[in-house]
Design a protein around this motif. Structure first.
Motif, PDB file in Angstrom:
ATOM      1  N   GLN A   1      53.996 -12.530 -75.061  1.00 50.81           N
ATOM      2  CA  GLN A   1      54.690 -12.128 -73.842  1.00 50.81           C
ATOM      3  C   GLN A   1      55.335 -10.763 -74.072  1.00 50.81           C
ATOM      4  O   GLN A   1      56.054 -10.560 -75.050  1.00 50.81           O
ATOM      5  N   LEU A   2      55.054  -9.816 -73.173  1.00 53.02           N
ATOM      6  CA  LEU A   2      55.665  -8.486 -73.223  1.00 53.02           C
ATOM      7  C   LEU A   2      56.754  -8.445 -72.165  1.00 53.02           C
ATOM      8  O   LEU A   2      56.484  -8.660 -70.982  1.00 53.02           O
ATOM      9  N   THR A   3      58.001  -8.174 -72.581  1.00 55.71           N
ATOM     10  CA  THR A   3      59.148  -8.332 -71.686  1.00 55.71           C
ATOM     11  C   THR A   3      60.110  -7.160 -71.821  1.00 55.71           C
ATOM     12  O   THR A   3      60.365  -6.689 -72.935  1.00 55.71           O
ATOM     13  N   ASN A   4      60.648  -6.706 -70.697  1.00 60.17           N
ATOM     14  CA  ASN A   4      61.768  -5.773 -70.705  1.00 60.17           C
ATOM     15  C   ASN A   4      63.063  -6.565 -70.840  1.00 60.17           C
ATOM     16  O   ASN A   4      63.275  -7.544 -70.106  1.00 60.17           O
ATOM     17  N   ILE A   5      63.929  -6.144 -71.742  1.00 58.95           N
ATOM     18  CA  ILE A   5      65.189  -6.841 -71.972  1.00 58.95           C
ATOM     19  C   ILE A   5      66.333  -5.868 -71.670  1.00 58.95           C
ATOM     20  O   ILE A   5      66.631  -4.978 -72.469  1.00 58.95           O
ATOM     21  N   PRO A   6      66.959  -5.985 -70.524  1.00 59.45           N
ATOM     22  CA  PRO A   6      68.067  -5.086 -70.182  1.00 59.45           C
ATOM     23  C   PRO A   6      69.256  -5.300 -71.118  1.00 59.45           C
ATOM     24  O   PRO A   6      69.424  -6.371 -71.713  1.00 59.45           O
ATOM     25  N   GLN A   7      70.086  -4.291 -71.222  1.00 58.86           N
ATOM     26  CA  GLN A   7      71.279  -4.389 -72.061  1.00 58.86           C
ATOM     27  C   GLN A   7      72.201  -5.484 -71.529  1.00 58.86           C
ATOM     28  O   GLN A   7      72.438  -5.600 -70.325  1.00 58.86           O
ATOM     29  N   GLY A   8      72.721  -6.277 -72.455  1.00 57.10           N
ATOM     30  CA  GLY A   8      73.649  -7.326 -72.091  1.00 57.10           C
ATOM     31  C   GLY A   8      73.006  -8.549 -71.474  1.00 57.10           C
ATOM     32  O   GLY A   8      73.717  -9.414 -70.964  1.00 57.10           O
ATOM     33  N   GLN A   9      71.681  -8.650 -71.529  1.00 54.75           N
ATOM     34  CA  GLN A   9      71.008  -9.784 -70.912  1.00 54.75           C
ATOM     35  C   GLN A   9      70.183 -10.561 -71.922  1.00 54.75           C
ATOM     36  O   GLN A   9      69.737 -10.028 -72.942  1.00 54.75           O
ATOM     37  N   LEU A  10      69.996 -11.836 -71.601  1.00 54.33           N
ATOM     38  CA  LEU A  10      69.231 -12.763 -72.430  1.00 54.33           C
ATOM     39  C   LEU A  10      67.969 -13.155 -71.681  1.00 54.33           C
ATOM     40  O   LEU A  10      68.018 -13.489 -70.506  1.00 54.33           O
ATOM     41  N   VAL A  11      66.837 -13.122 -72.369  1.00 50.66           N
ATOM     42  CA  VAL A  11      65.580 -13.602 -71.811  1.00 50.66           C
ATOM     43  C   VAL A  11      65.198 -14.864 -72.572  1.00 50.66           C
ATOM     44  O   VAL A  11      65.152 -14.864 -73.807  1.00 50.66           O
ATOM     45  N   SER A  12      64.942 -15.951 -71.842  1.00 55.10           N
ATOM     46  CA  SER A  12      64.707 -17.255 -72.455  1.00 55.10           C
ATOM     47  C   SER A  12      63.235 -17.652 -72.384  1.00 55.10           C
ATOM     48  O   SER A  12      62.534 -17.344 -71.415  1.00 55.10           O
ATOM     49  N   TYR A  13      62.790 -18.366 -73.429  1.00 51.27           N
ATOM     50  CA  TYR A  13      61.414 -18.825 -73.536  1.00 51.27           C
ATOM     51  C   TYR A  13      61.414 -20.273 -74.024  1.00 51.27           C
ATOM     52  O   TYR A  13      62.408 -20.772 -74.558  1.00 51.27           O
ATOM     53  N   MET A  14      60.261 -20.931 -73.862  1.00 52.88           N
ATOM     54  CA  MET A  14      60.103 -22.277 -74.406  1.00 52.88           C
ATOM     55  C   MET A  14      58.682 -22.453 -74.921  1.00 52.88           C
ATOM     56  O   MET A  14      57.710 -22.107 -74.230  1.00 52.88           O
ATOM     57  N   PHE A  15      58.566 -22.969 -76.149  1.00 54.45           N
ATOM     58  CA  PHE A  15      57.277 -23.381 -76.693  1.00 54.45           C
ATOM     59  C   PHE A  15      57.244 -24.898 -76.611  1.00 54.45           C
ATOM     60  O   PHE A  15      58.020 -25.582 -77.281  1.00 54.45           O
ATOM     61  N   SER A  16      56.369 -25.427 -75.775  1.00 55.57           N
ATOM     62  CA  SER A  16      56.427 -26.840 -75.416  1.00 55.57           C
ATOM     63  C   SER A  16      55.826 -27.736 -76.492  1.00 55.57           C
ATOM     64  O   SER A  16      55.055 -27.299 -77.356  1.00 55.57           O
ATOM     65  N   ASN A  17      56.179 -28.999 -76.386  1.00 55.42           N
ATOM     66  CA  ASN A  17      55.624 -30.012 -77.276  1.00 55.42           C
ATOM     67  C   ASN A  17      54.102 -30.069 -77.160  1.00 55.42           C
ATOM     68  O   ASN A  17      53.392 -30.272 -78.150  1.00 55.42           O
ATOM     69  N   THR A  18      53.578 -29.839 -75.948  1.00 55.36           N
ATOM     70  CA  THR A  18      52.128 -29.847 -75.737  1.00 55.36           C
ATOM     71  C   THR A  18      51.456 -28.736 -76.533  1.00 55.36           C
ATOM     72  O   THR A  18      50.418 -28.948 -77.176  1.00 55.36           O
ATOM     73  N   SER A  19      52.036 -27.530 -76.506  1.00 56.44           N
ATOM     74  CA  SER A  19      51.475 -26.419 -77.269  1.00 56.44           C
ATOM     75  C   SER A  19      51.625 -26.651 -78.772  1.00 56.44           C
ATOM     76  O   SER A  19      50.744 -26.305 -79.561  1.00 56.44           O
ATOM     77  N   LEU A  20      52.768 -27.244 -79.163  1.00 60.41           N
ATOM     78  CA  LEU A  20      53.013 -27.489 -80.583  1.00 60.41           C
ATOM     79  C   LEU A  20      51.941 -28.387 -81.177  1.00 60.41           C
ATOM     80  O   LEU A  20      51.495 -28.167 -82.311  1.00 60.41           O
ATOM     81  N   TRP A  21      51.519 -29.401 -80.429  1.00 62.93           N
ATOM     82  CA  TRP A  21      50.546 -30.365 -80.942  1.00 62.93           C
ATOM     83  C   TRP A  21      49.143 -30.117 -80.410  1.00 62.93           C
ATOM     84  O   TRP A  21      48.276 -30.988 -80.487  1.00 62.93           O
ATOM     85  N   GLY A  22      48.919 -28.906 -79.899  1.00 64.33           N
ATOM     86  CA  GLY A  22      47.577 -28.534 -79.477  1.00 64.33           C
ATOM     87  C   GLY A  22      46.685 -28.256 -80.673  1.00 64.33           C
ATOM     88  O   GLY A  22      47.125 -28.236 -81.827  1.00 64.33           O
ATOM     89  N   PRO A  23      45.409 -28.017 -80.442  1.00 61.70           N
ATOM     90  CA  PRO A  23      44.487 -27.752 -81.556  1.00 61.70           C
ATOM     91  C   PRO A  23      44.780 -26.414 -82.218  1.00 61.70           C
ATOM     92  O   PRO A  23      45.184 -25.451 -81.558  1.00 61.70           O
ATOM     93  N   LEU A  24      44.589 -26.353 -83.526  1.00 66.71           N
ATOM     94  CA  LEU A  24      44.721 -25.097 -84.250  1.00 66.71           C
ATOM     95  C   LEU A  24      43.609 -24.149 -83.827  1.00 66.71           C
ATOM     96  O   LEU A  24      42.511 -24.571 -83.472  1.00 66.71           O
ATOM     97  N   SER A  25      43.915 -22.852 -83.862  1.00 70.52           N
ATOM     98  CA  SER A  25      42.923 -21.840 -83.484  1.00 70.52           C
ATOM     99  C   SER A  25      42.135 -21.389 -84.706  1.00 70.52           C
ATOM    100  O   SER A  25      42.665 -21.382 -85.821  1.00 70.52           O
ATOM    101  N   PRO A  26      40.896 -20.987 -84.514  1.00 71.01           N
ATOM    102  CA  PRO A  26      40.127 -20.466 -85.645  1.00 71.01           C
ATOM    103  C   PRO A  26      40.715 -19.141 -86.124  1.00 71.01           C
ATOM    104  O   PRO A  26      41.051 -18.277 -85.316  1.00 71.01           O
TER     105      PRO A  26
END
Length: 434
Positions: free
Chosen positions: A102-127
């Motif tokens: 994810q490419l994101t602009n982060i303004p001064q004094g601000q927080l940008v939040s993300y989540m890596f889900s349980n579904t992605s965590l237990w997804g198949p490994l990539s080659p």
């Protein structure tokens, strides 16, 4: 003619007959196709979950008490919107997928939040696709670098490791089957600037939480891990069991700096998406220079010449490395020295920037010197006399696999420097393999 006069018995019989005829007519009228369709519509139409609501009385006919106590049968949900326009305004975490940057602009004094889900965590490994014939070696030792959290990405059986007191083996993935190793990386591609100071702005801060009690980790939250980027790069790895919540925060310094941070963030269950080789070896050394050019080699790319097939494979491939070069007095790369996208954006000379003059850097594989082992050489021209230049060896991770692949964020080696001669001198010859 006058109607015949009926006896009382005949009158009752006639009335009964007329009533029977009327009943028959009414019966056939209600058995017509139009009435039949209206009566049987519920038995032939597709199921509609809202249809029962339409059969009830209008909502406006309900008493207020009934409106308050009635359980809702349907509630619309929209991604990124809290419960309707009457609810409190919230910022939903941006979803991250495995190796999905994810490419994101982060303004001064601000927080940008993300989540890596349980579904992605237990997804198949990539080659894991490597375009290299073998692992990279530094000073004759097979290494894949040391991450910013002190995690060694080497052959962990290797015992002869330089700066061993500074190295720690990366945490092992749990064998219990309920944990998975997750890599979270952040690189700053651009940052606020100042007209009053040459110092770089504060580094971005990375926050990580695995607790449902803190789904927007950031300054002042708990529980969470906090990591400050170092020269535009940070990596955090953990054995995760479910949803992982991530925040990237930019300090408010607009009294001195203007603009925003631009950053890449990625999470991977395979390998770090972005990579910095935290080693004292820059994997690059100066061979010769004059007043306006310099010749540099990488370290040998294999430890010895015993494997001739491997040596030939390295010599036959296209040069895998690039370099980013800047005048050492140029402050634009300060604070971004460990970030591939930061150097790509700010370095004065680059082989991988669109529009860069290709004649500034010539490169090829060679086996000249140092045991005739394969290495890559760079011939850099267009330099100024008596100048010191900062240079970093890098590898573009998207060349063969695209932006959403393992390691696509690129690799950066430790920055080093060289100085051109002050007096004018004949240009170097671009040395080739014998």
């Amino acid at each position: 003619m006058p109607l015949p006069k009926l006896s009382p018995l005949q009158s009752r019989l006639a009335a009964s007959l007329i009533a029977s005829i009327m009943l028959v007519l009414i019966y056939f009228a209600f058995m017509s196709p139009h009435f039949a369709y209206a009566a049987d519509v519920d038995s032939i139409r597709p199921e509609d979950h809202n249809h029962e609501r339409l059969l009830g009385r209008p909502i406006l006919d309900l008493e207020f008490e009934e409106l308050e106590l009635r359980e809702p049968t349907y509630e619309a949900q929209f991604v990124g919107v809290d419960r309707g326009i009457i609810g409190r305004a919230t910022t939903e975490p941006i979803p991250l997928t495995n190796n999905g940057m994810q490419l994101t602009n982060i303004p001064q004094g601000q927080l940008v939040s993300y989540m890596f889900s349980n579904t992605s965590l237990w997804g198949p490994l990539s080659p894991v696709k490597s375009s290299l014939p073998s692992q990279i070696t530094l000073n004759g030792k097979i290494k894949r670098g040391l991450d910013e959290m002190g995690s060694l990405e080497d052959d962990e059986e290797e015992e002869d490791i330089e700066d061993e007191d500074q190295l720690k083996l990366r945490p092992r993935q749990s064998n219990s089957g309920n944990q998975r190793l997750l890599y979270i990386t952040v690189t700053a591609c651009n940052q606020p600037t100042s007209n009053t100071t040459t110092d770089p702005p504060p580094q971005l801060q990375l926050y990580v939480s695995t607790s449902q009690d803190n789904i927007t980790p950031g300054p002042g939250q708990n529980p969470q891990a906090e990591i400050t980027l170092d020269e535009g790069y940070a990596i955090y790895q953990l054995n995760a069991t479910g949803n992982v919540y991530i925040g990237v925060y930019g300090e408010n310094v607009n009294t001195t700096y203007t603009g925003v941070w631009n950053a890449q963030i990625a999470a991977s269950i395979d390998e770090p998406y972005h990579y910095y080789w935290n080693s004292t070896d820059p994997n690059l050394f100066l061979v010769d220079s004059d007043s306006n050019s310099a010749l540099l080699y990488t370290d040998p790319l294999i430890p010895d010449s015993s494997n001739e097939t491997l040596a030939e494979a390295w010599m036959d491939m296209s040069p895998p490395f690039d370099v980013f070069v800047s005048d050492a007095s140029d402050n634009s790369i300060m604070g971004l020295q460990k970030s591939y996208c930061g150097l790509q954006t700010k370095a004065q000379i680059s082989t991988s920037r669109p529009g860069q003059t290709s004649s500034d850097i010539a490169m090829r594989m060679t086996d000249i010197g140092n045991g005739s082992l394969p290495k890559q050489q760079f011939y850099i021209t267009g330099l100024s006399p008596g100048k010191t230049y900062s240079i970093a060896l890098v590898m573009n991770g998207t060349t063969a696999s695209g932006n959403s692949a393992v390691g696509a964020g690129g690799q950066v080696f430790k920055m080093t420097s060289f100085t051109t001669l002050s007096s004018m001198s004949p240009s170097l010859m671009f040395k080739t393999s014998s």
